[in-house]
Design an enzyme around this catalytic site. Structure first.
Site, PDB file in Angstrom:
ATOM      1  N   PRO A   9      17.232  11.756  18.627  1.00 11.78           N
ATOM      2  CA  PRO A   9      17.437  11.764  20.074  1.00 11.78           C
ATOM      3  C   PRO A   9      18.706  12.489  20.523  1.00 11.78           C
ATOM      4  O   PRO A   9      19.752  12.385  19.880  1.00 11.78           O
ATOM      5  CB  PRO A   9      17.512  10.280  20.442  1.00 11.78           C
ATOM      6  CG  PRO A   9      17.773   9.567  19.167  1.00 11.78           C
ATOM      7  CD  PRO A   9      17.151  10.397  18.083  1.00 11.78           C
ATOM      8  N   ASN A  10      18.548  13.206  21.612  1.00 10.97           N
ATOM      9  CA  ASN A  10      19.641  13.897  22.323  1.00 10.97           C
ATOM     10  C   ASN A  10      20.151  15.146  21.619  1.00 10.97           C
ATOM     11  O   ASN A  10      21.002  15.846  22.167  1.00 10.97           O
ATOM     12  CB  ASN A  10      20.817  12.933  22.613  1.00 10.97           C
ATOM     13  CG  ASN A  10      20.376  11.759  23.462  1.00 10.97           C
ATOM     14  OD1 ASN A  10      19.802  11.967  24.529  1.00 10.97           O
ATOM     15  ND2 ASN A  10      20.589  10.549  22.987  1.00 10.97           N
ATOM     16  N   ARG A  17      25.497  18.305  25.866  1.00  8.04           N
ATOM     17  CA  ARG A  17      26.037  16.963  25.645  1.00  8.04           C
ATOM     18  C   ARG A  17      27.421  17.052  24.976  1.00  8.04           C
ATOM     19  O   ARG A  17      27.609  17.764  23.994  1.00  8.04           O
ATOM     20  CB  ARG A  17      25.074  16.111  24.799  1.00  8.04           C
ATOM     21  CG  ARG A  17      25.053  16.458  23.331  1.00  8.04           C
ATOM     22  CD  ARG A  17      24.114  15.604  22.499  1.00  8.04           C
ATOM     23  NE  ARG A  17      24.563  14.245  22.310  1.00  8.04           N
ATOM     24  CZ  ARG A  17      24.276  13.515  21.229  1.00  8.04           C
ATOM     25  NH1 ARG A  17      23.526  14.011  20.247  1.00  8.04           N
ATOM     26  NH2 ARG A  17      24.693  12.277  21.129  1.00  8.04           N
ATOM     27  N   TYR A  22      30.355  17.919  19.987  1.00  8.91           N
ATOM     28  CA  TYR A  22      29.267  18.624  19.295  1.00  8.91           C
ATOM     29  C   TYR A  22      29.322  20.142  19.447  1.00  8.91           C
ATOM     30  O   TYR A  22      28.508  20.844  18.841  1.00  8.91           O
ATOM     31  CB  TYR A  22      27.914  18.094  19.799  1.00  8.91           C
ATOM     32  CG  TYR A  22      27.744  16.608  19.543  1.00  8.91           C
ATOM     33  CD1 TYR A  22      27.597  16.124  18.246  1.00  8.91           C
ATOM     34  CD2 TYR A  22      27.756  15.688  20.594  1.00  8.91           C
ATOM     35  CE1 TYR A  22      27.463  14.765  18.000  1.00  8.91           C
ATOM     36  CE2 TYR A  22      27.620  14.321  20.363  1.00  8.91           C
ATOM     37  CZ  TYR A  22      27.479  13.872  19.071  1.00  8.91           C
ATOM     38  OH  TYR A  22      27.351  12.531  18.820  1.00  8.91           O
ATOM     39  N   ASN A  73      18.850  14.474  10.690  1.00 11.27           N
ATOM     40  CA  ASN A  73      19.925  13.938  11.522  1.00 11.27           C
ATOM     41  C   ASN A  73      19.257  12.949  12.468  1.00 11.27           C
ATOM     42  O   ASN A  73      18.688  13.338  13.487  1.00 11.27           O
ATOM     43  CB  ASN A  73      20.633  15.042  12.310  1.00 11.27           C
ATOM     44  CG  ASN A  73      21.803  14.494  13.122  1.00 11.27           C
ATOM     45  OD1 ASN A  73      21.910  13.286  13.305  1.00 11.27           O
ATOM     46  ND2 ASN A  73      22.652  15.383  13.601  1.00 11.27           N
ATOM     47  N   ALA A  76      21.373   8.748  17.051  1.00  8.47           N
ATOM     48  CA  ALA A  76      21.709   7.340  17.299  1.00  8.47           C
ATOM     49  C   ALA A  76      20.856   6.374  16.460  1.00  8.47           C
ATOM     50  O   ALA A  76      21.308   5.263  16.139  1.00  8.47           O
ATOM     51  CB  ALA A  76      21.543   7.029  18.780  1.00  8.47           C
ATOM     52  N   ASP A  86      12.626   2.869   6.121  1.00  3.04           N
ATOM     53  CA  ASP A  86      11.380   2.501   5.440  1.00  3.04           C
ATOM     54  C   ASP A  86      10.439   3.701   5.311  1.00  3.04           C
ATOM     55  O   ASP A  86       9.770   3.852   4.283  1.00  3.04           O
ATOM     56  CB  ASP A  86      10.675   1.368   6.200  1.00  3.04           C
ATOM     57  CG  ASP A  86      11.368   0.025   6.012  1.00  3.04           C
ATOM     58  OD1 ASP A  86      12.260  -0.073   5.149  1.00  3.04           O
ATOM     59  OD2 ASP A  86      11.003  -0.926   6.733  1.00  3.04           O
ATOM     60  N   GLU A  97      20.850  13.111   4.665  1.00  2.00           N
ATOM     61  CA  GLU A  97      21.288  12.730   6.021  1.00  2.00           C
ATOM     62  C   GLU A  97      22.401  13.677   6.471  1.00  2.00           C
ATOM     63  O   GLU A  97      23.322  13.958   5.694  1.00  2.00           O
ATOM     64  CB  GLU A  97      21.833  11.294   5.941  1.00  2.00           C
ATOM     65  CG  GLU A  97      22.480  10.779   7.191  1.00  2.00           C
ATOM     66  CD  GLU A  97      23.270   9.481   6.927  1.00  2.00           C
ATOM     67  OE1 GLU A  97      23.554   9.152   5.744  1.00  2.00           O
ATOM     68  OE2 GLU A  97      23.620   8.812   7.908  1.00  2.00           O
ATOM     69  N   HIS A  99      25.116  14.659   9.797  1.00  2.00           N
ATOM     70  CA  HIS A  99      25.711  14.446  11.120  1.00  2.00           C
ATOM     71  C   HIS A  99      26.628  15.614  11.441  1.00  2.00           C
ATOM     72  O   HIS A  99      27.422  16.026  10.579  1.00  2.00           O
ATOM     73  CB  HIS A  99      26.502  13.130  11.166  1.00  2.00           C
ATOM     74  CG  HIS A  99      25.638  11.960  10.858  1.00  2.00           C
ATOM     75  ND1 HIS A  99      24.704  11.486  11.761  1.00  2.00           N
ATOM     76  CD2 HIS A  99      25.497  11.232   9.732  1.00  2.00           C
ATOM     77  CE1 HIS A  99      24.055  10.484  11.201  1.00  2.00           C
ATOM     78  NE2 HIS A  99      24.509  10.314   9.977  1.00  2.00           N
ATOM     79  N   ILE A 100      26.508  16.111  12.656  1.00  2.00           N
ATOM     80  CA  ILE A 100      27.328  17.247  13.094  1.00  2.00           C
ATOM     81  C   ILE A 100      28.785  16.817  13.173  1.00  2.00           C
ATOM     82  O   ILE A 100      29.684  17.518  12.714  1.00  2.00           O
ATOM     83  CB  ILE A 100      26.814  17.751  14.466  1.00  2.00           C
ATOM     84  CG1 ILE A 100      25.389  18.292  14.308  1.00  2.00           C
ATOM     85  CG2 ILE A 100      27.765  18.797  15.050  1.00  2.00           C
ATOM     86  CD1 ILE A 100      24.659  18.504  15.636  1.00  2.00           C
ATOM     87  N   SER A 101      29.015  15.661  13.754  1.00  2.00           N
ATOM     88  CA  SER A 101      30.375  15.124  13.872  1.00  2.00           C
ATOM     89  C   SER A 101      30.705  14.298  12.631  1.00  2.00           C
ATOM     90  O   SER A 101      29.812  13.953  11.847  1.00  2.00           O
ATOM     91  CB  SER A 101      30.487  14.248  15.127  1.00  2.00           C
ATOM     92  OG  SER A 101      29.668  13.096  14.992  1.00  2.00           O
ATOM     93  N   ARG A 106      34.729   7.929  14.122  1.00  2.00           N
ATOM     94  CA  ARG A 106      34.282   7.547  15.466  1.00  2.00           C
ATOM     95  C   ARG A 106      34.165   6.021  15.604  1.00  2.00           C
ATOM     96  O   ARG A 106      34.737   5.284  14.826  1.00  2.00           O
ATOM     97  CB  ARG A 106      32.991   8.299  15.793  1.00  2.00           C
ATOM     98  CG  ARG A 106      33.226   9.831  15.788  1.00  2.00           C
ATOM     99  CD  ARG A 106      32.006  10.614  16.180  1.00  2.00           C
ATOM    100  NE  ARG A 106      31.624  10.339  17.570  1.00  2.00           N
ATOM    101  CZ  ARG A 106      30.463  10.734  18.095  1.00  2.00           C
ATOM    102  NH1 ARG A 106      29.588  11.415  17.369  1.00  2.00           N
ATOM    103  NH2 ARG A 106      30.188  10.450  19.353  1.00  2.00           N
ATOM    104  N   ARG A 110      29.180   3.209  14.848  1.00  2.00           N
ATOM    105  CA  ARG A 110      28.613   4.358  14.120  1.00  2.00           C
ATOM    106  C   ARG A 110      28.886   4.276  12.617  1.00  2.00           C
ATOM    107  O   ARG A 110      28.539   5.190  11.868  1.00  2.00           O
ATOM    108  CB  ARG A 110      29.186   5.672  14.658  1.00  2.00           C
ATOM    109  CG  ARG A 110      28.777   5.965  16.094  1.00  2.00           C
ATOM    110  CD  ARG A 110      29.263   7.324  16.553  1.00  2.00           C
ATOM    111  NE  ARG A 110      29.416   7.349  17.986  1.00  2.00           N
ATOM    112  CZ  ARG A 110      28.420   7.593  18.852  1.00  2.00           C
ATOM    113  NH1 ARG A 110      27.206   7.878  18.413  1.00  2.00           N
ATOM    114  NH2 ARG A 110      28.629   7.564  20.147  1.00  2.00           N
TER     115      ARG A 110
HETATM  116  C1  DQA Z   1      25.256  12.338  15.313  1.00  2.00           C
HETATM  117  C2  DQA Z   1      26.214  11.144  15.312  1.00  2.00           C
HETATM  118  C3  DQA Z   1      25.531   9.925  15.924  1.00  2.00           C
HETATM  119  O1  DQA Z   1      26.414   8.820  15.897  1.00  2.00           O
HETATM  120  C4  DQA Z   1      25.155  10.210  17.360  1.00  2.00           C
HETATM  121  O2  DQA Z   1      24.459   9.106  17.907  1.00  2.00           O
HETATM  122  C5  DQA Z   1      24.370  11.450  17.520  1.00  2.00           C
HETATM  123  C6  DQA Z   1      24.726  12.623  16.724  1.00  2.00           C
HETATM  124  C7  DQA Z   1      25.936  13.621  14.816  1.00  2.00           C
HETATM  125  O3  DQA Z   1      25.198  14.566  14.525  1.00  2.00           O
HETATM  126  O4  DQA Z   1      27.165  13.701  14.727  1.00  2.00           O
HETATM  127  O5  DQA Z   1      23.522  11.556  18.404  1.00  2.00           O
HETATM  128  O6  DQA Z   1      24.189  12.043  14.446  1.00  2.00           O
END
Ligand code: DQA
Length: 144
Positions: A9-10, A17, A22, A73, A76, A86, A97, A99-101, A106, A110
């Site tokens: 999401p997002n 955003r 990001y 990724n 959230a 699962d 896995e 994550h960009i950040s 954080r 998280r």
């Molecule tokens: C994220 C980090 C998550 O905590 C956040 O909810 C995201 C992006 C990242 O790519 O850094 O939507 O996965």
């Protein structure tokens, strides 16, 4: 090697955003970066993005028998979703896995990742290049 790159999401809102976290590059820019990285590694990539947990679960299930690896990724849903964990365990496809950040730097909420328990690796804080790093991890894993 066929790899499915899943974004939660997002992440379709990249560039809009929270650019201070990001960056200003867009989701399409992300796809370009990953495509170029995959070309360099001789890997084939397909992409999927959804804001819906069930759609992400459906896509992971659809990957069974089709893809050799998953880069995910979960955004959230990383911090809430046992269903995604699962699904990754159910299909048994090696997953990394991303994550960009750097989520370690954080908020407390998280600091939990459910999917991590089903992944062979985690990359965080490397921006879009982290997805290419994840491809390299998958390649090394598959080449043994
Ligand atoms: C994220 C980090 C998550 O905590 C956040 O909810 C995201 C992006 C990242 O790519 O850094 O939507 O996965």
């Amino acid at each position: 090697m066929k790899i499915l790159v899943i974004n939660g999401p997002n992440l379709n809102m990249l560039g809009i955003r929270e650019p201070e976290i990001y960056g200003s590059a867009t989701y399409d820019d992300l796809l370009d970066t990953v495509r170029r990285g995959a070309d360099g590694l001789g890997m084939e990539v397909d992409f999927f993005q959804s804001n819906h947990e069930g759609a992400l679960v459906d896509e992971i299930q659809r990957a069974y028998g089709v893809y050799d690896g998953i880069v995910i990724n979960p955004a959230a849903y990383t911090h809430t979703s046992v269903a995604l964990l699962d699904a990754i365990k159910a299909v048994g496809i090696p997953a990394v896995e991303v994550h960009i950040s750097d989520v370690r730097e954080r908020e407390d909420f998280r600091q939990v990742s459910y999917v991590r328990k089903g992944c062979i690796g985690t990359v965080m804080g490397e921006g879009f290049d982290g997805y290419v790093h994840a491809l390299r991890i998958l390649k090394e894993h598959m080449e043994g």
